[in-house]
Motif scaffolding. Structure first.
Motif, PDB file in Angstrom:
ATOM      1  N   ALA A  40       5.584  16.405  18.880  1.00  7.60           N
ATOM      2  CA  ALA A  40       5.095  17.781  18.796  1.00  7.60           C
ATOM      3  C   ALA A  40       3.571  17.797  18.628  1.00  7.60           C
ATOM      4  O   ALA A  40       2.875  18.616  19.240  1.00  7.60           O
ATOM      5  N   VAL A  43       1.879  16.942  21.951  1.00  9.45           N
ATOM      6  CA  VAL A  43       1.829  18.108  22.842  1.00  9.45           C
ATOM      7  C   VAL A  43       0.755  19.088  22.375  1.00  9.45           C
ATOM      8  O   VAL A  43      -0.057  19.565  23.165  1.00  9.45           O
ATOM      9  N   ASN A 109       7.743  31.840  22.205  1.00  8.99           N
ATOM     10  CA  ASN A 109       7.377  30.455  22.483  1.00  8.99           C
ATOM     11  C   ASN A 109       6.435  30.416  23.691  1.00  8.99           C
ATOM     12  O   ASN A 109       6.715  29.768  24.707  1.00  8.99           O
ATOM     13  N   TYR A 112       4.898  26.437  24.344  1.00  7.99           N
ATOM     14  CA  TYR A 112       5.818  25.360  24.686  1.00  7.99           C
ATOM     15  C   TYR A 112       6.730  25.704  25.860  1.00  7.99           C
ATOM     16  O   TYR A 112       7.000  24.863  26.711  1.00  7.99           O
ATOM     17  N   ASN A 198       3.212  18.423  29.327  1.00  7.05           N
ATOM     18  CA  ASN A 198       3.482  19.684  28.644  1.00  7.05           C
ATOM     19  C   ASN A 198       4.823  20.298  29.035  1.00  7.05           C
ATOM     20  O   ASN A 198       5.300  21.195  28.351  1.00  7.05           O
ATOM     21  N   PRO A 202       7.717  19.184  25.157  1.00  6.92           N
ATOM     22  CA  PRO A 202       8.123  20.314  24.309  1.00  6.92           C
ATOM     23  C   PRO A 202       9.619  20.611  24.407  1.00  6.92           C
ATOM     24  O   PRO A 202      10.252  20.973  23.416  1.00  6.92           O
TER      25      PRO A 202
END
Length: 308
Positions: A40, A43, A109, A112, A198, A202
């Motif tokens: 996490a 990212v 979100n 992500y 990416n 995620p």
């Protein structure tokens, strides 16, 4: 309509299969929580900023600059409206639940899950406008979001507002666009490779936490359903309707629709854990809304493409 829906549904399904891979890694022990937290961070601090910088690598266009600023304004209005709606609907006596439910309604979100979908559906132009949405998202997250979850005004700081990965990437990418600065391949190449992370990473992180969800408790929580309905349906429909009313069309409209129709932000669980709020509720909301978004996101985005 059917073709547009299927196109969006395919992209969401691809993301959900990646989420399934993350869930499998969690179930089999291939990934542990410490490793997932590192993913996490990877990212957040590397892949996510590179996606934004990559989207700004284009020849300067005044029309696109106006669209970028408009995307930021739209994001600000959507977040302000969501905050008002969340405070009107959720007045639960239990403070910990109330804070998490309100947070879930306000924050999608947008980084992500929305950015990978914007890239798949709209290309770099979609990510370009998505970057402005995410920049405002970060400003609201590190101000209102932090205040909501912590209940402590002293937790706010200009440093956290301005020196977060989204704002830094925007500050780095904007001059590249405005001045049409060419990046040498030795720099552009690594940015491109890191940006490619990416999409899968995620989703794997989301899948890991999805596998740990207490589904029995999640499916019995009526207030949780209300928050998810607001996050996945009410806020997106009102937002798209407002944008259409004020003449927003094309890629900008669709990019904002993708961002606002995304499920509950993964940051919900991270902030809940950090500030001692209801982490089980936040994890359940993220997981359940992500599951439902397989149906709601294609519907909302395809309808948006149809009318806009």
């Amino acid at each position: 309509m059917a073709e547009s829906f299927w196109t969006v549904a395919q992209q969401v399904l691809i993301l959900f299969l990646l989420i399934g891979a993350g869930a499998a890694c969690g179930r089999t022990g291939l990934l542990c929580e410490r490793a997932v937290k590192c993913l996490a961070d990877l990212v957040l601090y590397l892949a996510f900023p590179c996606v934004i910088i990559q989207s700004f690598r284009r020849e300067f266009n005044p029309e696109m600059l106006r669209g970028l600023l408009l995307a930021g304004l739209i994001s600000l209005i959507i977040h302000a409206g969501s905050i008002l709606l969340a405070h009107l609907v959720f007045r639960d006596r239990e403070e910990s639940r109330r804070r998490v439910l309100r947070f879930a309604v306000v924050f999608s979100n947008a980084g992500y899950m929305a950015l990978p979908l914007q890239q798949a559906l709209l290309g770099e132009e979609g990510v370009f406008y998505g970057a402005a949405y995410v920049a405002v998202f970060n400003l609201v997250l590190w101000s209102y979001g932090m205040l909501l979850m912590s209940g402590d005004r002293s937790a706010l700081s200009a440093k956290k507002l301005l020196l977060n990965p989204g704002m830094i990437a925007l500050a780095a990418g904007l001059p590249v666009f405005v001045f049409s600065l060419p990046l040498p391949e030795v720099i552009a190449g690594p940015i491109s490779h890191l940006a490619a992370l990416n999409t899968p990473l995620p989703m794997i992180v989301i899948g890991f936490y999805l596998a740990r969800t207490d589904w029995r408790a999640a499916l019995k929580d009526r207030r949780g359903y209300a928050a998810i309905a607001l996050r996945l349906a009410v806020v997106p429909v009102l937002s798209v309707g407002g944008m259409l009313l004020f003449g927003v069309r094309g890629v900008l409209l669709t990019a904002c629709a993708v961002a606002v129709s995304a499920p509950v932000a993964a940051a919900s669980t991270m902030f809940a854990a950090k500030y001692g709020q209801d982490t089980r509720l936040s994890a359940n909301l993220v997981s359940l809304s992500t599951l439902f978004s397989v149906a709601t996101m294609p519907l909302i985005v395809s309808l948006t493409q149809l009318v806009g």
